[in-house]
Design a protein around this motif. Structure first.
Motif, mmCIF file in Angstrom:
data_model
loop_
_atom_site.group_PDB
_atom_site.id
_atom_site.type_symbol
_atom_site.label_atom_id
_atom_site.label_comp_id
_atom_site.label_asym_id
_atom_site.label_seq_id
_atom_site.Cartn_x
_atom_site.Cartn_y
_atom_site.Cartn_z
ATOM 1 N N MET A 160 -0.612 23.553 -40.259
ATOM 2 C CA MET A 160 -1.809 23.769 -39.245
ATOM 3 C C MET A 160 -1.388 23.988 -38.051
ATOM 4 S SD MET A 160 -4.816 20.605 -38.854
ATOM 5 C CE MET A 160 -5.058 20.326 -40.697
ATOM 6 N N SER A 161 -2.232 24.764 -37.340
ATOM 7 C CA SER A 161 -2.016 24.992 -35.874
ATOM 8 C C SER A 161 -2.458 23.920 -35.314
ATOM 9 C CB SER A 161 -2.686 26.208 -35.462
ATOM 10 O OG SER A 161 -4.318 26.216 -35.492
ATOM 11 N N HIS A 162 -1.704 23.757 -34.044
ATOM 12 C CA HIS A 162 -1.977 22.767 -33.080
ATOM 13 C C HIS A 162 -3.630 22.800 -32.656
ATOM 14 C CE1 HIS A 162 2.146 21.232 -31.375
ATOM 15 N NE2 HIS A 162 1.832 20.901 -32.788
ATOM 16 N N SER A 163 -4.142 23.863 -32.326
ATOM 17 C CA SER A 163 -5.531 24.081 -31.981
ATOM 18 C C SER A 163 -6.492 23.626 -33.084
ATOM 19 C CB SER A 163 -5.969 25.614 -31.780
ATOM 20 O OG SER A 163 -5.139 25.934 -30.416
ATOM 21 N N ARG A 164 -5.948 23.835 -34.083
ATOM 22 C CA ARG A 164 -6.961 23.317 -35.442
ATOM 23 C C ARG A 164 -6.737 21.873 -35.351
ATOM 24 N NH1 ARG A 164 -6.701 25.987 -41.308
ATOM 25 N NH2 ARG A 164 -7.450 27.918 -40.022
ATOM 26 N N LEU A 165 -5.633 21.323 -35.511
ATOM 27 C CA LEU A 165 -5.354 19.790 -35.534
ATOM 28 C C LEU A 165 -6.056 19.242 -34.323
ATOM 29 C CD1 LEU A 165 -3.985 17.389 -36.502
ATOM 30 C CD2 LEU A 165 -1.961 17.794 -35.257
ATOM 31 N N PHE A 166 -6.086 19.684 -33.246
ATOM 32 C CA PHE A 166 -6.765 18.994 -32.010
ATOM 33 C C PHE A 166 -8.138 19.129 -32.318
ATOM 34 C CE2 PHE A 166 -8.106 19.313 -27.385
ATOM 35 C CZ PHE A 166 -7.411 17.982 -27.157
ATOM 36 N N ARG A 167 -8.713 20.039 -33.098
ATOM 37 C CA ARG A 167 -10.094 20.524 -32.995
ATOM 38 C C ARG A 167 -10.595 19.366 -34.210
ATOM 39 N NH1 ARG A 167 -13.675 24.312 -32.255
ATOM 40 N NH2 ARG A 167 -12.050 25.553 -31.187
ATOM 41 N N GLU A 168 -9.719 19.000 -35.064
ATOM 42 C CA GLU A 168 -10.269 18.056 -36.013
ATOM 43 C C GLU A 168 -10.123 16.742 -35.510
ATOM 44 O OE1 GLU A 168 -8.048 18.558 -39.993
ATOM 45 O OE2 GLU A 168 -8.776 20.623 -40.155
ATOM 46 N N LEU A 169 -9.213 16.380 -34.565
ATOM 47 C CA LEU A 169 -9.084 14.941 -33.840
ATOM 48 C C LEU A 169 -10.681 14.642 -33.276
ATOM 49 C CD1 LEU A 169 -5.619 15.001 -32.348
ATOM 50 C CD2 LEU A 169 -6.280 13.584 -34.425
ATOM 51 N N HIS A 170 -11.177 15.761 -32.900
ATOM 52 C CA HIS A 170 -12.587 15.347 -32.426
ATOM 53 C C HIS A 170 -13.787 14.957 -33.497
ATOM 54 C CE1 HIS A 170 -10.475 17.286 -29.142
ATOM 55 N NE2 HIS A 170 -11.304 16.919 -28.361
ATOM 56 N N THR A 171 -13.396 15.026 -34.492
ATOM 57 C CA THR A 171 -14.712 14.713 -35.855
ATOM 58 C C THR A 171 -14.239 13.676 -36.359
ATOM 59 O OG1 THR A 171 -13.213 16.129 -37.329
ATOM 60 C CG2 THR A 171 -14.787 17.393 -35.837
ATOM 61 N N GLN A 172 -13.096 12.803 -36.165
ATOM 62 C CA GLN A 172 -13.135 11.609 -36.696
ATOM 63 C C GLN A 172 -14.043 10.754 -36.473
ATOM 64 O OE1 GLN A 172 -8.220 11.344 -37.382
ATOM 65 N NE2 GLN A 172 -8.716 11.404 -35.103
ATOM 66 N N GLN A 173 -14.029 9.528 -37.542
ATOM 67 C CA GLN A 173 -15.003 8.325 -37.344
ATOM 68 C C GLN A 173 -14.999 7.733 -35.919
ATOM 69 O OE1 GLN A 173 -14.953 5.628 -40.357
ATOM 70 N NE2 GLN A 173 -16.888 4.686 -39.797
ATOM 71 N N GLN A 174 -13.646 7.498 -35.483
ATOM 72 C CA GLN A 174 -13.567 6.762 -34.167
ATOM 73 C C GLN A 174 -13.253 7.913 -33.234
ATOM 74 O OE1 GLN A 174 -13.529 3.640 -33.302
ATOM 75 N NE2 GLN A 174 -14.345 3.418 -35.386
ATOM 76 N N PRO A 175 -13.831 7.705 -31.760
ATOM 77 C CA PRO A 175 -13.367 8.598 -30.795
ATOM 78 C C PRO A 175 -12.035 9.105 -30.550
ATOM 79 C CG PRO A 175 -14.963 6.820 -29.884
ATOM 80 C CD PRO A 175 -14.227 6.514 -31.388
ATOM 81 N N LEU A 176 -11.542 10.008 -30.175
ATOM 82 C CA LEU A 176 -10.127 10.557 -29.853
ATOM 83 C C LEU A 176 -9.919 9.910 -28.340
ATOM 84 C CD1 LEU A 176 -7.584 12.072 -29.989
ATOM 85 C CD2 LEU A 176 -8.758 14.232 -29.232
ATOM 86 N N LEU A 177 -9.174 8.900 -28.151
ATOM 87 C CA LEU A 177 -8.852 8.625 -27.094
ATOM 88 C C LEU A 177 -7.304 9.229 -26.562
ATOM 89 C CD1 LEU A 177 -8.630 6.597 -24.531
ATOM 90 C CD2 LEU A 177 -7.276 4.919 -26.085
ATOM 91 N N ILE A 178 -7.321 10.213 -25.551
ATOM 92 C CA ILE A 178 -6.200 10.819 -25.143
ATOM 93 C C ILE A 178 -5.908 10.587 -23.803
ATOM 94 C CG2 ILE A 178 -8.017 12.724 -24.099
ATOM 95 C CD1 ILE A 178 -5.992 14.590 -25.581
#
Length: 265
Positions: free
Chosen positions: A1-19
């Motif tokens: 999986m590309s980093h861009s796709r993985l990064f995009r998916e991190l925004h769709t999880q149940q909990q917010p992405l804390l970056i």
């Protein structure tokens, strides 16, 4: 999986992405080794660690080289804070973003308040920049590259609610992948914003605005530490420097001194 796709998916999880926001290769590597799923740069922190104030005082060349060095030591997605693009020319801004995409960056933040101006770009101007930028990313094979449209409206001395929603909708319509609104702390407005937009809403942690559970309940999908981590460490450095200068007891330098072995990717 590309980093861009993985990064995009991190925004769709149940909990917010804390970056958490880094400023150099070491800070990025420490964050990755702590278990962070992704990391982003902070222009404020990167500038401060070069002895400069924030506000596009760095050159894009310096940012590019720093990002390149960070990518050599981490394996997780990296988003880059490019301020307002390090140029007033839209074509040059797009060239900068494409250069970062080709390095392997997963996404960017891009502000609507250039440091060279007293006010924000006009809504239509920034909307056009985002739309053209997204088209060029598609054209060059970076369709999943995450463009986080940062709106600095709430950092201005005066603004209206209608302006905020108008900009948010305009940036979304232009193809922005996220809407970043530092400075907005009103819970009701944040709920309304998350309900109106179909793209993730990103906020920045601030004093008295850092309850992750509350932010999650408001519908926020991405939370950035911004310059807080960098500022915290610089404050500790100042304290140590004062102690070095004004005390004869230097044993504090060796308190909790754990030898850490950093392993590069």
């Amino acid at each position: 999986m590309s980093h861009s796709r993985l990064f995009r998916e991190l925004h769709t999880q149940q909990q917010p992405l804390l970056i958490a926001n880094c400023w150099d290769p070491l800070s990025a590597l420490v964050l990755e080794q702590s278990g962070a799923p992704a990391v982003a740069t902070t222009s404020w922190g990167m500038s401060n660690h070069q002895g400069l104030v924030d506000g596009e005082k760095l050159t894009f060349e310096h940012v590019y080289n720093t990002v390149k060095a960070i990518l050599q030591v981490i394996t997780i997605p990296l988003s880059v804070d490019i301020e307002a693009g390090y140029s007033d020319d839209h074509n040059e801004i797009i060239t900068h973003v494409l250069a970062l995409a080709k390095l392997g960056v997963a996404g960017i933040n891009i502000e609507d308040k250039p440091s060279s101006r007293e006010s924000l770009r006009k809504t239509g101007e920034h909307q056009k920049l985002i739309r053209t930028l997204k088209a060029e990313l598609h054209k060059h094979g970076f369709a999943e590259f995450f463009v986080n449209a940062r709106c600095d409206l709430c950092l201005q001395s005066s603004w209206q609610k209608s302006q905020l929603y108008s900009r948010a909708k305009a940036y979304q319509d232009a193809g922005a992948d996220g809407f970043f609104i530092p400075g907005l702390k009103d819970p009701a407005m944040l709920v309304e914003l998350t309900e109106q937009l179909i793209i993730p809403v990103n906020v920045m942690l601030l004093a008295n605005f850092c309850d992750l559970e509350q932010l999650s309940e408001l519908g926020i999908q991405r939370i950035s530490t911004g310059n807080a981590l960098s500022d915290h460490l610089l404050t500790q450095l100042e304290s140590c420097a004062q102690a070095l200068t004004n005390t004869k007891n230097l044993s504090f330098l060796f308190e909790n001194n754990v030898q850490t072995r950093f392993i590069s990717a």
